[in-house]
Design a protein around this motif. Structure first.
Motif, PDB file in Angstrom:
ATOM      1  N   LYS A 149       0.816  -1.224   0.000  1.00  0.00           N
ATOM      2  CA  LYS A 149       0.000   0.000   0.000  1.00  0.00           C
ATOM      3  C   LYS A 149       0.845   1.269   0.000  1.00  0.00           C
ATOM      4  O   LYS A 149       0.558   2.222  -0.720  1.00  0.00           O
ATOM      5  N   ASP A 150       1.888   1.285   0.856  1.00  0.00           N
ATOM      6  CA  ASP A 150       2.678   2.518   0.952  1.00  0.00           C
ATOM      7  C   ASP A 150       3.410   2.787  -0.362  1.00  0.00           C
ATOM      8  O   ASP A 150       3.529   3.940  -0.799  1.00  0.00           O
ATOM      9  N   ALA A 153       0.962   4.177  -2.838  1.00  0.00           N
ATOM     10  CA  ALA A 153       0.698   5.599  -2.544  1.00  0.00           C
ATOM     11  C   ALA A 153       1.856   6.460  -3.067  1.00  0.00           C
ATOM     12  O   ALA A 153       1.630   7.535  -3.648  1.00  0.00           O
ATOM     13  N   GLU A 154       3.085   5.968  -2.887  1.00  0.00           N
ATOM     14  CA  GLU A 154       4.247   6.751  -3.339  1.00  0.00           C
ATOM     15  C   GLU A 154       4.234   6.911  -4.870  1.00  0.00           C
ATOM     16  O   GLU A 154       4.374   8.015  -5.400  1.00  0.00           O
ATOM     17  N   LYS A 157       1.509   9.303  -5.959  1.00  0.00           N
ATOM     18  CA  LYS A 157       1.853  10.709  -5.707  1.00  0.00           C
ATOM     19  C   LYS A 157       2.849  11.211  -6.767  1.00  0.00           C
ATOM     20  O   LYS A 157       2.684  12.291  -7.344  1.00  0.00           O
ATOM     21  N   TYR A 187      -7.707   4.667   1.394  1.00  0.00           N
ATOM     22  CA  TYR A 187      -6.305   4.816   1.841  1.00  0.00           C
ATOM     23  C   TYR A 187      -5.559   5.788   0.918  1.00  0.00           C
ATOM     24  O   TYR A 187      -4.842   6.676   1.370  1.00  0.00           O
ATOM     25  N   LEU A 188      -5.762   5.624  -0.391  1.00  0.00           N
ATOM     26  CA  LEU A 188      -5.063   6.515  -1.342  1.00  0.00           C
ATOM     27  C   LEU A 188      -5.557   7.945  -1.186  1.00  0.00           C
ATOM     28  O   LEU A 188      -4.784   8.896  -1.262  1.00  0.00           O
ATOM     29  N   THR A 190      -6.519   9.314   1.473  1.00  0.00           N
ATOM     30  CA  THR A 190      -5.988   9.892   2.711  1.00  0.00           C
ATOM     31  C   THR A 190      -4.470  10.065   2.665  1.00  0.00           C
ATOM     32  O   THR A 190      -3.924  10.988   3.256  1.00  0.00           O
ATOM     33  N   ASN A 191      -3.785   9.169   1.958  1.00  0.00           N
ATOM     34  CA  ASN A 191      -2.324   9.155   2.051  1.00  0.00           C
ATOM     35  C   ASN A 191      -1.573   9.691   0.831  1.00  0.00           C
ATOM     36  O   ASN A 191      -0.340   9.670   0.817  1.00  0.00           O
ATOM     37  N   VAL A 192      -2.284  10.105  -0.185  1.00  0.00           N
ATOM     38  CA  VAL A 192      -1.603  10.703  -1.342  1.00  0.00           C
ATOM     39  C   VAL A 192      -1.957  12.189  -1.329  1.00  0.00           C
ATOM     40  O   VAL A 192      -3.102  12.562  -1.620  1.00  0.00           O
ATOM     41  N   ALA A 193      -0.978  13.002  -0.982  1.00  0.00           N
ATOM     42  CA  ALA A 193      -1.249  14.423  -0.722  1.00  0.00           C
ATOM     43  C   ALA A 193      -1.898  15.137  -1.912  1.00  0.00           C
ATOM     44  O   ALA A 193      -2.773  15.976  -1.727  1.00  0.00           O
TER      45      ALA A 193
END
Ligand code: KIV
Ligand code: ZN
Length: 520
Positions: A149-150, A153-154, A157, A187-188, A190-193
């Motif tokens: 997941k992380d 997200a990276e 972004k 999740y994306l 929330t976690n991808v600015a």
């Protein structure tokens, strides 16, 4: 809050066409693209231009002709692919370059053979390169649902920062389940600015039968583009079926109140029939929305309720998808303008010469069978529009077949070649169709393996037209052949010959070329 538009991205001509045995020629792809425009699909993914010269040409012609829908072309994250896609899309009114790159551990290690950092650099460079050609660029991290997941997200972004305007989250192997997929989209978010700078899209495969459910769960979590195909065709078990996604959103407006689609649902049925007939992928009777039984009420209790009040057992009106009981259209006394009116109502636009030919074929059929139904017209139009007359190397001149219980079936076939020379041959077989195919093989000198043989009645009644579809293999090539007619034995011969002609034409134009194996 005003509902937002859910973008419908149709990939029938790319992911759908990619599945084994569904290959379409350019004429067929163009006709499907025209139907998709009538449906008001937002984005049509027309193909994967670098995969073969045929794919390139199809995307190019669709981009040139189609107006009203965005045209997308697929690309690996490689400059040569992106350049080819951009060239194929040059004449599009509204082009989109769709770049994909594997991100999951298993794909990174065994397919791409790249480390995480290298994947990010490749993705970013590809998006920057694509943006030089086009303002509308989509990125797909392939096998997203099995990606850490992380890391997902990276990548998301970074590609957005590089200029991706849509990020598509594919469930490439059909592995996820609705709750989990909705959580991933959340999740994306929330976690991808920078996630609000791109449209979140989803692309689900149906390996566990969950493609539509997963897509809808993602929509509830904030996805605003769904990638799907007509009749759900696609790699392996297929993709999310467009008609199911669209009708779920429409029928359950109360639940999906945050979104709406722009789809003209009354064209769904025609489009479904066209795709099924051209690909040879039949729609199962009980398939949601477009199956023959989707609106049939059989049990006594259901019929009783339905007759009193339709919505006791019917949640959708068949008219909304352009379907009703196959309607009696006309008979042999019907005129040309009545035919034209009916054809337009079915969603086809024919040129004058095509209409003249259709009228002649209609009269011939009306002599053979008393009643002509809408489905007869669909069959006639498709037969006419997609007949490969000019490609025919052999035409069936006559066919005689003897079949008697306890005796070996025997067939005599006469074919005419392009020089108008006649070739005759007789053969035995395990059955009448086998005997016909053996006689044809003797003339053409080809020995094809029959992989599949299906007969479908296009309408009801004993005099219904039968459509025979055969899938034959010669060497590494697999081809689809079709034949239609009231006489199904003759239609079987025509279908086989249709496949043989395609094979011979292909061999003339691309001898021994099996193409680079690319597919995503
Ligand atoms: O299934 C998949 O991952 C794909 C991508 C190319 C979007 O088809
Ligand atoms: Zn796919």
């Amino acid at each position: 809050m005003q509902p937002e538009k859910l973008i419908i991205f149709d990939t029938t001509l790319r992911d759908g066409e990619q599945c084994p045995g569904a290959s379409l020629n350019i004429k067929e792809k163009l006709e499907i693209a025209r139907q998709l425009v009538l449906l008001k699909v937002d984005v049509i993914e027309a193909g994967f231009p670098v995969a073969s010269p045929g794919d390139f040409e199809a995307v190019k012609q669709i981009a040139q002709e189609i107006r009203g829908s965005k045209i997308a072309g697929l690309s690996r994250a490689l400059e040569k692919d992106i350049t080819a896609t951009a060239r194929a899309l040059e004449k599009a009114e509204s082009p989109r370059i769709h770049v994909f790159l594997s991100t999951s551990k298993i794909h990174r290690e065994h397919m791409a053979q790249k480390a995480k950092e290298e994947i990010v650099v490749m993705g970013v460079n590809a998006i920057r390169f694509a943006r030089k050609y086009c303002d509308d660029v989509e990125f797909s991290p392939m096998d997203a649902t099995r990606t850490e997941k992380d890391f997902l997200a990276e990548v998301t972004k970074e590609v957005i920062a590089a200029g991706a305007t849509t990020v598509n989250i594919p469930d490439t192997v059909g592995y996820t389940v609705p709750e989990e997929f909705a959580e991933l989209i959340q999740y994306l978010k929330t976690n991808v600015a920078n996630i609000d700078q791109a449209v979140i899209s989803v692309h689900c495969h149906d390996d566990l039968g969950l493609a539509v459910s997963n897509s809808l769960a993602a929509v509830q979590a904030g996805a605003r583009q769904v990638e799907c195909t007509i009749n759900g065709i696609g790699e392996r078990a297929g993709n999310a079926a467009m008609e199911e996604v669209v009708m779920a959103v429409k029928t359950r407006k109360d639940f999906f109140h945050r979104v709406y689609t722009g789809i003209e649902t009354k064209h769904i049925q025609t489009c479904s029939k066209l795709v099924s007939s051209l690909t040879g992928f039949f729609v199962q009777r009980n398939k949601a929305i477009v199956g023959k039984n989707a609106f049939a009420h059989e049990s006594g209790i259901h019929q009783h309720g339905f007759l009193k009040r339709k919505d006791t057992f019917e949640i959708m009106n068949p008219k909304d998808i352009g379907g009703e009981e196959s309607e009696l259209v006309m008979g042999k006394h019907s005129g040309r303008s009545a035919l034209m009116h009916k054809v337009q109502g079915l969603g086809y636009s024919l040129k004058q010469n095509e209409l003249d030919e259709l009228f002649a074929a209609f009269k011939t059929l009306a002599d053979e069978k008393k009643e002509i139904f809408e489905d007869d017209l669909h069959t006639l139009i498709q037969k006419q529009k997609f007949s490969e007359e000019q490609l025919n190397i052999y035409k069936l001149s006559s066919l005689q077949c003897n079949f008697e219980t306890g005796k070996v079936p025997q067939a005599t076939v006469i074919l005419v070649d392009r020089d108008e020379s006649k070739h005759s041959s007789s053969a035995n077989g395990d059955g009448p169709v086998d005997a016909i195919y053996n006689a044809i093989d003797k003339i053409t000198g080809l020995h094809c393996k029959l992989l599949d043989y299906q007969v479908m009645s296009k309408t009801t009644g004993q005099d219904a037209q039968g459509e025979v579809t055969v899938r034959v293999q010669h060497g590494k090539k697999e081809l689809l052949g079709k034949g239609t007619g009231v006489n199904t034995i003759e239609a079987s011969g025509i279908a086989y010959l249709n496949a043989i002609n395609k094979f011979l034409v292909k061999s003339e134009s691309e001898p021994d070329k099996d193409g680079e194996l690319l597919g995503p």
